[in-house]
Write an enzyme that holds these catalytic residues in place. Structure first.
Site, short mmCIF file in Angstrom:
data_model
loop_
_atom_site.label_atom_id
_atom_site.label_comp_id
_atom_site.label_asym_id
_atom_site.label_seq_id
_atom_site.Cartn_x
_atom_site.Cartn_y
_atom_site.Cartn_z
CG ASP A 48 -1.81 1.20 1.31
OD1 ASP A 48 -2.97 1.08 0.88
OD2 ASP A 48 -1.36 2.27 1.79
CE1 TYR A 53 0.54 7.90 2.51
CE2 TYR A 53 1.13 5.67 1.86
CZ TYR A 53 0.28 6.53 2.51
OH TYR A 53 -0.81 6.04 3.15
CE LYS A 78 -3.87 4.77 0.81
NZ LYS A 78 -2.44 4.42 0.78
CG HIS A 111 -4.91 9.76 0.68
ND1 HIS A 111 -3.56 9.76 0.38
CD2 HIS A 111 -5.00 9.27 1.94
CE1 HIS A 111 -2.88 9.31 1.42
NE2 HIS A 111 -3.73 9.01 2.38
#
Length: 283
Positions: A48, A53, A78, A111
């Site tokens: 994931d 990120y 996401k 998200h």
């Protein structure tokens, strides 16, 4: 009895591994690449990540560097808050595919439901993002689509117009915050609950009741809490960059918690932090 290779079947008919490897706050570069490679070596088959990120390229590199074929890996990323329009979401999907170095995603999530930039029209922004995601499913770029941090009223709005129902709601979910309303609504609509930060904050390791259960079962606090998550039918996404903990966190299929001990853990609400309010986040 669940095993390391067990899956849940989602409402769209696709299967998803019952435990995943999270990469939030994992730095891009060698750290992310090596941790993903280590996770796949340890037996995880579910990775994931997310656009925000900043490590999609490194996650993709870790997948490529492993000995595990792409078809055996379940990969999630996401849509970030800045891309909640039809055109931006389409472009974001293609960019994630490029960065990850893959030709399809197993799961793609919105998200956050109500980002600051779209707060005045979050309903329309989600609808347009979802429309782009549905098109990507039909085009074979994505297999399943879902959401993250959605509360019942966000899901209710999306379900009014969605042609493809969300398969997953990924939320902050651990003994410190069971989010009962979100869990109940998601279950009523056959939406699988993924647990990010399944170990909460570091505070959860200081909870006395969990320490006692750790000794009772001869398992770490992390293993006890991850087992609790599985026995609730949740899908935990533990994150670590330490090889020993990466292996430890998936070693949870050789024991089970009693009903009494499950209730003890259920009673730990508030001991280690709560979820952020997705309607008031400042990003």
């Amino acid at each position: 009895m669940l095993t390391q290779s067990s899956t849940y079947q989602m409402n769209d008919g696709h299967d998803i591994p019952v435990i995943g490897f999270g990469t939030w706050q994992t730095p891009s570069g060698d750290v992310a690449e090596e941790s993903v490679k280590e996770a796949l070596s340890a037996g995880y088959r579910h990775i994931d990540t997310a656009t925000v990120y900043g490590n999609e390229e490194s996650v993709g590199a870790g997948i490529k560097a492993s000995d595990v074929p792409r078809k055996e890996i379940y990969l999630t990323t996401k849509l970030w808050n800045s891309d909640h329009t039809y055109d931006k979401a389409k472009a974001a999907i293609d960019l994630s595919l490029e960065k990850l170095g893959v030709d399809y995603l197993d799961l793609y999530l919105i998200h956050w439901p109500n980002p600051l930039e779209y707060r005045d029209n979050w309903q329309e922004a989600n609808r347009e993002s979802w429309r782009a995601m549905e098109e990507a499913v039909r085009a074979g770029k994505i297999r399943s689509i879902g959401v993250s941090n959605f509360k019942p009223h966000h899901l209710t709005e999306l379900l009014k117009t969605a042609e493809i129902k969300p398969a997953v709601n990924q939320i902050y979910l651990n003994p410190s915050d069971l989010q009962p309303e979100v869990v109940q609504f998601s279950k009523e609509h056959n939406i699988l609950l993924e647990a990010y930060s399944p170990l909460g904050t570091g505070k959860i390791f200081d909870v006395n009741q969990l320490t006692k259960l750790s000794l009772k079962y001869q398992k770490s606090v992390a293993q006890v809490v991850l087992r609790w998550s599985l026995q609730h039918g949740f899908l935990p996404l533990p994150k670590s960059v330490t090889p020993s903990r990466i292996h430890e966190n998936i070693d949870i299929f050789d024991f089970s918690l009693s009903k009494e001990d499950m209730k003890v853990i259920d009673g730990l609400s508030g001991t280690a932090g709560k979820a952020r309010d997705s309607d008031t986040v400042d990003f």
